[in-house]
Each structure stands twice: as C-alpha cells, then as structure tokens.
Design a protein around this motif. Structure first.
Motif, PDB file in Angstrom:
ATOM      1  N   ARG A 472       1.012  56.918 -19.125  1.00  0.00           N
ATOM      2  CA  ARG A 472       0.379  57.369 -20.353  1.00  0.00           C
ATOM      3  C   ARG A 472      -0.155  55.905 -20.754  1.00  0.00           C
ATOM      4  NH1 ARG A 472      -1.042  61.894 -20.558  1.00  0.00           N
ATOM      5  NH2 ARG A 472      -3.200  61.265 -22.486  1.00  0.00           N
ATOM      6  N   GLY A 473      -0.524  55.143 -19.337  1.00  0.00           N
ATOM      7  CA  GLY A 473      -0.729  53.822 -19.837  1.00  0.00           C
ATOM      8  C   GLY A 473      -1.701  53.117 -18.463  1.00  0.00           C
ATOM      9  N   GLY A 474      -2.300  52.232 -18.310  1.00  0.00           N
ATOM     10  CA  GLY A 474      -2.699  51.538 -17.449  1.00  0.00           C
ATOM     11  C   GLY A 474      -2.239  50.436 -16.961  1.00  0.00           C
ATOM     12  N   VAL A 475      -2.044  50.555 -15.360  1.00  0.00           N
ATOM     13  CA  VAL A 475      -1.593  49.119 -14.561  1.00  0.00           C
ATOM     14  C   VAL A 475      -2.012  47.740 -15.243  1.00  0.00           C
ATOM     15  CG1 VAL A 475      -0.957  48.031 -12.390  1.00  0.00           C
ATOM     16  CG2 VAL A 475      -1.247  50.757 -12.251  1.00  0.00           C
ATOM     17  N   ARG A 476      -0.659  46.575 -15.524  1.00  0.00           N
ATOM     18  CA  ARG A 476      -0.934  46.014 -16.366  1.00  0.00           C
ATOM     19  C   ARG A 476      -0.886  44.906 -15.360  1.00  0.00           C
ATOM     20  NH1 ARG A 476      -1.211  45.639 -21.946  1.00  0.00           N
ATOM     21  NH2 ARG A 476      -1.688  47.723 -22.344  1.00  0.00           N
ATOM     22  N   CYS A 477      -1.345  43.599 -15.445  1.00  0.00           N
ATOM     23  CA  CYS A 477      -0.921  42.646 -14.776  1.00  0.00           C
ATOM     24  C   CYS A 477       0.658  41.556 -15.810  1.00  0.00           C
ATOM     25  CB  CYS A 477      -1.723  41.369 -15.306  1.00  0.00           C
ATOM     26  SG  CYS A 477      -2.037  39.470 -14.746  1.00  0.00           S
ATOM     27  N   LEU A 504      -4.912  48.119  -4.279  1.00  0.00           N
ATOM     28  CA  LEU A 504      -4.369  48.559  -4.883  1.00  0.00           C
ATOM     29  C   LEU A 504      -3.309  49.391  -4.029  1.00  0.00           C
ATOM     30  CD1 LEU A 504      -6.280  50.335  -6.699  1.00  0.00           C
ATOM     31  CD2 LEU A 504      -7.286  52.083  -5.111  1.00  0.00           C
ATOM     32  N   PRO A 505      -1.645  49.647  -5.933  1.00  0.00           N
ATOM     33  CA  PRO A 505      -0.752  50.519  -5.469  1.00  0.00           C
ATOM     34  C   PRO A 505      -1.265  51.915  -5.016  1.00  0.00           C
ATOM     35  CG  PRO A 505      -1.020  50.174  -7.484  1.00  0.00           C
ATOM     36  CD  PRO A 505      -2.742  49.314  -6.715  1.00  0.00           C
ATOM     37  N   GLU A 506      -0.341  52.479  -4.475  1.00  0.00           N
ATOM     38  CA  GLU A 506      -0.949  54.090  -4.413  1.00  0.00           C
ATOM     39  C   GLU A 506      -0.024  55.078  -5.510  1.00  0.00           C
ATOM     40  OE1 GLU A 506      -0.243  55.850  -0.544  1.00  0.00           O
ATOM     41  OE2 GLU A 506      -1.347  54.373   0.698  1.00  0.00           O
ATOM     42  N   LEU A 507       1.459  53.987  -5.553  1.00  0.00           N
ATOM     43  CA  LEU A 507       2.216  54.864  -6.462  1.00  0.00           C
ATOM     44  C   LEU A 507       1.979  53.502  -7.531  1.00  0.00           C
ATOM     45  CD1 LEU A 507       5.607  55.403  -4.255  1.00  0.00           C
ATOM     46  CD2 LEU A 507       3.907  57.036  -4.750  1.00  0.00           C
ATOM     47  N   CYS A 508       2.665  54.176  -9.091  1.00  0.00           N
ATOM     48  CA  CYS A 508       2.743  53.637 -10.363  1.00  0.00           C
ATOM     49  C   CYS A 508       4.007  52.421 -10.142  1.00  0.00           C
ATOM     50  CB  CYS A 508       2.629  54.204 -11.752  1.00  0.00           C
ATOM     51  SG  CYS A 508       3.356  53.344 -12.895  1.00  0.00           S
ATOM     52  N   PRO A 509       3.478  50.996 -10.182  1.00  0.00           N
ATOM     53  CA  PRO A 509       4.369  50.214 -10.365  1.00  0.00           C
ATOM     54  C   PRO A 509       5.768  50.487 -11.246  1.00  0.00           C
ATOM     55  CG  PRO A 509       2.263  48.597 -10.427  1.00  0.00           C
ATOM     56  CD  PRO A 509       1.802  50.844 -10.661  1.00  0.00           C
ATOM     57  N   LEU A 510       5.110  50.754 -12.675  1.00  0.00           N
ATOM     58  CA  LEU A 510       6.342  51.443 -13.772  1.00  0.00           C
ATOM     59  C   LEU A 510       7.292  52.386 -13.533  1.00  0.00           C
ATOM     60  CD1 LEU A 510       4.779  50.144 -16.917  1.00  0.00           C
ATOM     61  CD2 LEU A 510       7.174  48.839 -15.783  1.00  0.00           C
ATOM     62  N   CYS A 511       6.472  53.425 -13.259  1.00  0.00           N
ATOM     63  CA  CYS A 511       7.632  54.494 -12.994  1.00  0.00           C
ATOM     64  C   CYS A 511       7.690  55.309 -11.385  1.00  0.00           C
ATOM     65  CB  CYS A 511       6.976  55.824 -14.058  1.00  0.00           C
ATOM     66  SG  CYS A 511       5.466  56.585 -13.113  1.00  0.00           S
ATOM     67  N   ARG A 513       5.593  57.404  -9.859  1.00  0.00           N
ATOM     68  CA  ARG A 513       5.438  57.826  -9.283  1.00  0.00           C
ATOM     69  C   ARG A 513       3.496  57.797  -8.934  1.00  0.00           C
ATOM     70  NH1 ARG A 513       6.956  61.137 -14.314  1.00  0.00           N
ATOM     71  NH2 ARG A 513       9.575  61.297 -14.313  1.00  0.00           N
ATOM     72  N   GLY A 514       3.237  58.417  -8.348  1.00  0.00           N
ATOM     73  CA  GLY A 514       1.369  59.045  -7.757  1.00  0.00           C
ATOM     74  C   GLY A 514       0.663  59.455  -8.449  1.00  0.00           C
ATOM     75  N   GLY A 515      -0.842  59.327  -8.154  1.00  0.00           N
ATOM     76  CA  GLY A 515      -1.680  60.182  -8.905  1.00  0.00           C
ATOM     77  C   GLY A 515      -1.997  59.287  -9.720  1.00  0.00           C
ATOM     78  N   LEU A 516      -2.853  58.357  -9.757  1.00  0.00           N
ATOM     79  CA  LEU A 516      -3.526  57.225  -9.735  1.00  0.00           C
ATOM     80  C   LEU A 516      -4.483  57.161  -9.881  1.00  0.00           C
ATOM     81  CD1 LEU A 516      -1.388  54.154  -9.414  1.00  0.00           C
ATOM     82  CD2 LEU A 516      -1.513  54.888 -11.305  1.00  0.00           C
ATOM     83  N   LYS A 517      -5.136  56.966 -11.434  1.00  0.00           N
ATOM     84  CA  LYS A 517      -6.416  57.502 -11.516  1.00  0.00           C
ATOM     85  C   LYS A 517      -7.568  56.255 -12.286  1.00  0.00           C
ATOM     86  CE  LYS A 517      -6.716  61.746 -13.528  1.00  0.00           C
ATOM     87  NZ  LYS A 517      -6.928  62.382 -14.041  1.00  0.00           N
ATOM     88  N   LEU A 518      -8.486  55.743 -11.544  1.00  0.00           N
ATOM     89  CA  LEU A 518      -9.518  54.980 -11.776  1.00  0.00           C
ATOM     90  C   LEU A 518     -10.099  55.147 -13.114  1.00  0.00           C
ATOM     91  CD1 LEU A 518     -10.680  53.375  -8.476  1.00  0.00           C
ATOM     92  CD2 LEU A 518      -9.314  52.573 -10.366  1.00  0.00           C
ATOM     93  N   LEU A 519     -10.317  54.899 -14.221  1.00  0.00           N
ATOM     94  CA  LEU A 519     -11.503  55.097 -15.256  1.00  0.00           C
ATOM     95  C   LEU A 519     -12.117  53.890 -15.892  1.00  0.00           C
ATOM     96  CD1 LEU A 519      -8.573  56.697 -18.198  1.00  0.00           C
ATOM     97  CD2 LEU A 519      -9.913  57.875 -15.946  1.00  0.00           C
ATOM     98  N   GLY A 520     -12.882  54.514 -16.428  1.00  0.00           N
ATOM     99  CA  GLY A 520     -14.066  53.200 -16.703  1.00  0.00           C
ATOM    100  C   GLY A 520     -14.862  53.333 -15.900  1.00  0.00           C
ATOM    101  N   THR A 521     -15.712  52.242 -16.232  1.00  0.00           N
ATOM    102  CA  THR A 521     -17.196  51.878 -14.861  1.00  0.00           C
ATOM    103  C   THR A 521     -16.857  50.319 -15.957  1.00  0.00           C
ATOM    104  OG1 THR A 521     -18.059  54.059 -14.860  1.00  0.00           O
ATOM    105  CG2 THR A 521     -19.510  51.779 -14.769  1.00  0.00           C
ATOM    106  N   GLY A 522     -17.447  49.222 -14.041  1.00  0.00           N
ATOM    107  CA  GLY A 522     -17.577  48.330 -14.294  1.00  0.00           C
ATOM    108  C   GLY A 522     -19.007  48.277 -13.294  1.00  0.00           C
ATOM    109  N   THR A 523     -19.903  47.182 -13.984  1.00  0.00           N
ATOM    110  CA  THR A 523     -20.925  47.244 -13.185  1.00  0.00           C
ATOM    111  C   THR A 523     -20.844  47.688 -11.685  1.00  0.00           C
ATOM    112  OG1 THR A 523     -20.059  44.778 -12.465  1.00  0.00           O
ATOM    113  CG2 THR A 523     -22.291  45.143 -13.890  1.00  0.00           C
ATOM    114  N   GLN A 524     -19.670  47.072 -10.875  1.00  0.00           N
ATOM    115  CA  GLN A 524     -19.686  47.501  -9.419  1.00  0.00           C
ATOM    116  C   GLN A 524     -19.945  49.196  -9.662  1.00  0.00           C
ATOM    117  OE1 GLN A 524     -16.131  46.055  -7.573  1.00  0.00           O
ATOM    118  NE2 GLN A 524     -16.833  44.105  -8.182  1.00  0.00           N
ATOM    119  N   ARG A 525     -19.223  50.081 -10.248  1.00  0.00           N
ATOM    120  CA  ARG A 525     -19.285  51.180 -10.006  1.00  0.00           C
ATOM    121  C   ARG A 525     -20.618  51.747 -10.476  1.00  0.00           C
ATOM    122  NH1 ARG A 525     -14.350  54.575 -12.577  1.00  0.00           N
ATOM    123  NH2 ARG A 525     -14.911  56.356 -10.933  1.00  0.00           N
TER     124      ARG A 525
END
Ligand code: ADP
Ligand code: ZN
Length: 763
Positions: A472-477, A504-511, A513-525
């Motif tokens: 329940r969090g974003g992937v962090r630096c 882009l990782p396929e699995l969450c670097p913390l837990c 698990r898979g199923g990562l989703k891109l949320l939110g929109t920047g100028t490229q999207r």
C-alpha cells in the motif's frame, strides 16, 4: 576552489616606489575572509613588497588554522594601526593584480553575509564568476575544441583513461569549453588537457562560443510605442523617483498583457539618457526569449547573462559591463551583481518568481539584494508582476514602497473567461482520463476554429507513482524519501530529487510481490492521451526532459509562434511570460497538484501559477478561454483565480498570515542539519536547539525557536535532514540572535548546517 584554478603568484617586476620611500612606509595590515561558514575576519601582516599592490577585493594566500595550511582568502580591508592580536601571521602571496570587485560590490557582499547569516568569504566566492577569478592572473582564457578528423570511435586512439574522458566530454559538449569547465566536467586536473594538446588531439582558441555570438547579432531597431494613459501615469511616477536622486522601491502591479515591459523600457530610456546603466532581472533567461528580443530591439548595447555562458564569455561580458559600454544588462538572479559603473535603475520582472531566491549558500533573494544595492546608490528599484508576492504588496500597503497599478490589458483586450471544471463527477475522469469531457469539447472547438491550445500540467514524466497494492505504497528512491517517477521516453524510473534511476521492476522491491500499477499522470502520459484523442493535431511537449539541449526552448516556441504546432503542453515552463496572439484556449489539467504542498506559500503559488497560465490566452484579437480542472472547486484560492481577483485572494491570505504570525508579518530563518546518519543528525540539531535556547541567546530580543523536527522529506540524496525554524518580529533580530550564539555552535564533522533566511522551500 580547486588548485588548478589558482593563477600564478603575481610578483611585481620592479618596485613601484623608490626603495627609501617604501622603507619609510607604515606597517600595513590586511583584514581577510575565507570561504567558510561561521567564520570571521582575520588580521594579517602585509609584507612590504605587496603593500603597494594589495587592495580590498583582491585574493591572497595566507597560512591558516592550526596547521598553517596555505589557504585562499579575500582581502576585505586594509589598516595601519596594529590589530590587538599579538601573534600575527604574514600574507604569503597576492593572487590578483587588481581587485576582483569594486568597493560598492564588496560592501554589498558584506551586507549579504550579515543579512543571510553566512560567511563573507562564502558570498564573495559565489558572487565573483569563476572566469573572472581565473583571468585575474593571466592574460586570456583559452577555449578548447576537439581537433578535426578525430575517429568517430575514440577507442581507436588508445589513450590513457583520463585523456580519453576529457576528449569524450569535449566532443559531447559540442561547443568550446574553457580549461576549468573541461577539467570540472571530466573530473580531472589540467594535465590530461595539456597532454591532449601536445598530441594535437585538441586545439585551443580565443574565440567566443557560437551561443554567445548569436545572442549578440544586431537586431533591426524598433521605435518606442506611445504609452496609454495608465502606462503614462505609472511612468511619470517612476521618472519622478529617478529624478529625485533618492532610492525608492516601486511595485508595478499590472495584469498579464497590461504593458509593464513597455513601461520598463521607457524608464530605462531615461536613465540611459543620463549615461547610466540599468539591470533587468528576469526569472530565467531561456524562458524569456521574447522579452530579451524586445530589449535588444530598443537599446543599442544589451548584455545578456545566460546561465550557460562559458567561463570565458562570462568574464568577457563582466569586463564589457564594467567598462560602461553596456546600456542594459539582462540576466537571471546573479545579474544583480553585474559590475555596472553607474547603475541608474534595477528592474525585476515577474518579481513573484521563486527563481530569484538562490537555493544554495548564500541563499540570498535577488529582490532584497537589489533593494539594498539601489538603496546605497540612491536609485530606484522597480518590481513588476501580475501577482505580486504578499511581501511586496504589504510593503506597498504600509507605504514603504510606491504602488503603481495597470488594471487593464492594452487596447481594451478582455481578460479571458475562466471556467472551473468539477472533476469529481466527470465521466471520463472516473475512467482514468486526464482530459475530462468539458476540456475535450473545448479543445475540439478551438482546433476547429484554427486556434492554438496550451495545456498545463505541473508534473513531468509519465507517471509519478508505481504503486504496490500489497505494501500500500509507492516504490521509493533508495537515497531519498520520495516516490520514483516512471519516464517512458527513457524507459526508466527516475528520482526527481537526486540522479538515481533504474529499470521498471516487475516485483515490488520491498515485499517481492507482483501486480505493480502506474498511478497518476505526468506530461508524458498526457501527451500520449492527447495524441490519441486528437490524432490530427500537431502536438509539442515542453518540459525539462524534452528541452534539455540549450536553444531547444527557442526553437520550440518559434515553431509554436509560426503556427506549426496546434497543442503545446507542458509544465510551468509554458506558464511564463509567453505572448502568442493565436492561443484561444488554455487548459489547466490538474490544479490540485499545486495546492497540497507542505508549505505556507502553497496557496499563494497556486494563485500565481493559475493567473500566469490564464494570462497566456486572449492576447490577440480573438478572445481567449481558460478551463481549470479541479477536484476542489470550492477552494477559495481556485475561485479567486477563476475570477482574476488578486485583491480578494490577497486580502484573505494576508489576514490569515497576520493571525498565524507568518511572513510578511514575521521574519523566518530555517536551520537544516543534514548528515549520513539519522541518529547523528538528530543529536546535532538537539545540541544546536539547546544553544539557541540557552543563556547566550537569552540576552537578545525575543526570537521564537520552533523545533527541531524531522524535515518533511526526511532523507534526500542519502542525507538525513532535521530542521528548526527561528521566527522574529523584526528582521534584524534573527541576525542578533545568530551572532550572539555563533561561537557556541559546534557541530560534529559529519553533519552540515544550512542556514536559510526567508526560506521559500520548506521541504
Ligand atoms: P506585460 O509585460 O504587462 O505582460 P507587455 O509589455 O508584454 O505586457 O505588453 C503586451 C502587449 O501589448 C505586447 O505585445 C506589447 O507590444 C503591446 N503593448 C504594450 N504597450 C502598448 C502600447 N502603449 N500601445 C500598443 N501596444 C502596446
Ligand atoms: Zn533520490
């Protein structure tokens, strides 16, 4: 300062005075400052051979500290009476034949060190351009270029690694570089450069860079416009101040397109007619090509101080300005230090822009430095904005500064109609679209009528969050306390505060698990969505990713001006002073990103940005429209912006700031302690807080000490950060407190203290 920047010791060829005279001289002592924080002035003996040559503003080498290590210092004063200290050391070398700064600028840097609580030497070090320091001992700076006929694969040359690096940097730069720049970029000393020169793989020349040459091509001169009544009235008031020979700050508050620039030009015309010079500060040179063109069309000699000038060119401009040959200096923040010999006026355009505050030591604000410089010289400072900062507005309300108003656009052009679009109920938004139904319809209509469209979204990249449903969090630096942004064009996740990037990782670097989703929109999207929705339209994206090469802004804006682009989309880069008559629609894709910042000025910034963006339309004969998409349509700031109601906004905001004792009703200094270990930083700032609340501090007038607390971004570029805030009713009280405790402040080696007076960035 690195050692290779040091010019050779200057040794006078013959004694300037007959020997007997020199011997009769009184003993001479120099006060020097070094480039360190928390440091004072030190007295040194001037040895007789240097006594005739040394002057305040020149650099010396002195034995410094316990180890008597030779250290570069600035001479800031000379005296004949012996200082009280008995164990005086002697200056070892004099580095400059002539002072690097005029007495006027030297005094100004002293004021900065006192106002911004930093070392005087630190200020001098940043104010004097590297090229000027380099040049002082030698005759000319060389620019280096790759030799002709180099193989395209540099490996074929079989060079030692350092030389290869240098050559690669030079080839990649695509323009001549000075020795200092080249060594700096390649991360080496000067010997690989010399070696390459001997091998004739690089050549040296004294030519200017192409960028600079283009900027100085003469333009077809244009006559001044006849001012309208409002402009004329403002100008009269400015002329009165100019002719009074006294300092006064004037705030020119004029809506976008009201003709402020034209007023600046007329005011400058007056000071130039007395043989004086003017400095015009703009938020960012690369974003203001049109403004610069206008100055160059109206004045005979304009010096433009770009941030990407080479050291050699900067030095050349500095000398040209110092000679008095330049009428108008246009530049960003640091141009406030331009060595004009007879300064008659400083203008700050878009005075509300945050780029006027330097974000590294010394953290000065160009407006305050300009105020002090013009005050000392008894000349006016003219601030212009459609949305003045509340600091500037309040000074005008208090009658400390003069308030001038241009309430209308020129030629009765109406301000654009602004509609707020409530995105909470938009059918497209709920399905993940960034462009809602109303905005889509408006774009279609604008394109049908051959109008141009600007879409504004203040977030670069494709998507700001890579979301892990399990954590329940974003992937962090890994180095910073921020989420990573997906940049599809580079195919990497990037950290926007440090240089970290990864695929882009396929699995969450913390837990894991898979199923990562891109949320939110920047100028490229957004760009991708626009291309799908309007396949016929010609689209151009402008943000710091797409505009990385120098000159690309100009090219992009030129293409837009010529009508080769239908939809221009981008970050705040497109919100600034552009003037395109055919823009009939401006869409703000997400007004809410601006609001939720941990910052006392987030409402003010939101209002300013919305007003600026809205000002980009309706500048020609066709009226313009603005659509603002928001999830918070009842937010007062957004409502005021939609009604072009600056005063409504300012009134409410000032009332709140007064109640909360926030600027402009209080003066703040932010102290940040940062270091690699969280525990070390925490204990260091606690010790600092104890000193600030301790007995030494009790003697000075009341300054509130708030904190310490972890900074909103606890970890930034591998450094843990804690901060505290000093708040005082009067500006001078911060300095008094600081100076009374300074000697008691002792920080461990591994942490660093940053002092930020009038902070704009609270992260
Ligand atoms: P601001 O700096 O307030 O945004 P500008 O000075 O850029 O406004 O003026 C907006 C436009 O109006 C420019 O195209 C400018 O040439 C034009 N303009 C300004 N003053 C006059 C005037 N007195 N008469 C005719 N046109 C003017
Ligand atoms: Zn980072």
């Amino acid at each position: 300062m690195t050692e290779d920047r040091q010019p050779r010791l200057f040794v006078p060829e013959s004694p300037p005075l007959p020997f007997e005279l020199a011997a009769e001289r009184e003993a001479l002592y120099a006060e020097v400052v070094v480039n360190r924080p928390l440091e004072d002035r030190y007295d040194y003996i001037v040895p007789p051979p240097l006594a005739e040559w040394i002057a305040p503003g020149a650099r010396v080498r002195v034995p410094f500290g316990r180890g008597n290590q030779l250290t570069t210092a600035y001479c800031v004063g000379l005296k004949t009476e012996p200082p009280s200290s008995r164990r005086l050391k002697t200056i070892a070398e004099l580095l400059d034949r002539e002072p690097l700064v005029t007495p006027e600028l030297l005094e100004l840097t002293r004021w900065i060190s006192e106002r911004y609580l930093v070392g005087w030497g630190q200020v001098l070090e940043t104010v004097i351009p590297a090229g000027v320091k380099m040049q002082a001992g030698t005759r000319d700076i060389l620019n280096f270029l790759p030799a002709e006929g180099l193989p395209s694969n540099l490996d074929e040359l079989r060079l030692p690694r350092k030389q290869r690096d240098v050559l690669e940097v030079l080839v990649a730069a695509g323009r001549p570089l000075s020795g200092v720049e080249l060594a700096h970029r390649a991360g080496c000393g000067t010997s690989p450069i010399q070696a390459l020169r001997k091998r004739r793989l690089i050549r040296a020349e004294r030519l200017r860079t192409p960028v600079d040459a283009a900027a100085e091509e003469p333009l077809e001169p244009l006559a001044d416009l006849v001012l309208n009544a409002d402009q004329q009235q403002a100008l009269e008031r400015i002329l009165k101040v100019i002719r009074s020979g006294e300092h006064q700050t004037l705030l020119l508050h004029g809506v976008t397109g009201s003709g402020k620039t034209e007023v600046y030009i007329h005011a400058i015309r007056e000071v130039v007619s007395y043989g004086r010079q003017a400095i015009v500060l703009v938020p960012e040179i690369s974003l203001t090509p049109q403004t610069i063109r206008r100055f160059r069309q109206r004045f005979r000699s304009v010096a433009v101080l770009h941030s990407h000038l080479s050291d050699a060119d900067r030095h050349r401009q500095w000398r040209r300005i110092a000679s008095g040959a330049v009428e108008v200096v246009v530049g960003a923040r640091s141009a406030v230090f331009a060595p004009t010999p007879h300064l008659g006026l400083i203008v700050i355009d878009e005075e509300h822009e945050t780029t006027f505050k330097q974000q590294s030591t010394p953290r000065y604000h160009a407006r305050e430095v300009a105020r002090e410089r013009t005050r000392r010289l008894g000349v006016p400072l003219l601030l212009g904005s459609a949305t003045p900062t509340l600091e500037s507005l309040q000074r005008a309300r208090d009658k400390q500064d003069v308030y001038l108003h241009l309430p209308r656009r020129v030629e009765q052009r109406p301000l654009p109609a602004v509609s707020l679009i409530d995105m909470r109920y938009d059918p497209l938004a709920s399905r993940g679209h960034s462009i809602g139904r109303a905005l889509r319809g408006a774009i279609e209509a604008a394109l049908r009528e051959q109008g141009q469209v600007i879409l504004f979204l203040n977030l670069r990249g494709y998507s700001p969050v890579l979301w892990c449903g399990s954590c329940r969090g974003g992937v962090r630096c890994p180095h910073c306390d921020v989420t990573l942004t997906w940049h599809r064009d580079r195919g990497r996740l990037l950290c926007h505060t440090c240089d970290f990037s990864c695929p882009l990782p396929e699995l969450c670097p913390l837990c894991g698990r898979g199923g990562l989703k891109l949320l939110g929109t920047g100028t490229q999207r957004l760009e991708a969505e626009v291309r799908v929705k309007f396949p016929e339209a010609r689209v151009l994206r402008m943000d710091s990713d797409s505009m990385r090469r120098p000159g690309s802004h100009d090219a992009a804006l030129e293409a837009f001006r010529r009508g080769e682009v239908d939809i221009l989309l981008g970050t705040q880069m497109i919100a600034k002073g552009l003037d395109f008559p055919r823009v009939t629609l401006v869409g703000v894709v997400d007004a809410d990103t601006l609001l939720h910042q941990p910052d006392l000025r987030s409402a003010e910034r939101t209002f300013q940005l919305l007003a600026q963006v809205a000002g980009r339309t309706g500048r020609g004969d066709v009226p313009g429209r603005v659509l603002i998409q928001t999830m918070n349509p009842d937010q007062p700031v957004i409502r005021y912006a939609a009604q072009h109601d600056y005063f409504g906004f300012a009134q409410g905001e000032l009332k709140q700031r007064r109640e909360l004792r926030q600027p402009p009703f209080a003066h703040l200094a932010r102290l940040v302690v940062r270091g690699p270990k969280e525990e070390g930083v925490r204990s260091a700032i606690r010790a600092l807080a104890d000193v600030l609340r301790g007995p030494a501090a009790a003697l000075t007038p009341p300054v509130k000490v708030l904190g310490p607390a972890p900074a909103p971004i606890l970890k930034l570029r591998r450094m843990y950060r804690f901060h505290m805030l000093l708040s005082a009713e009067q500006e001078g009280q911060l300095g008094e407190l600081w100076r009374s405790v300074r000697s008691a402040v002792a920080l461990p080696e591994e942490v660093e203290l940053v002092v930020d007076v009038d902070p704009l960035d609270m992260r």
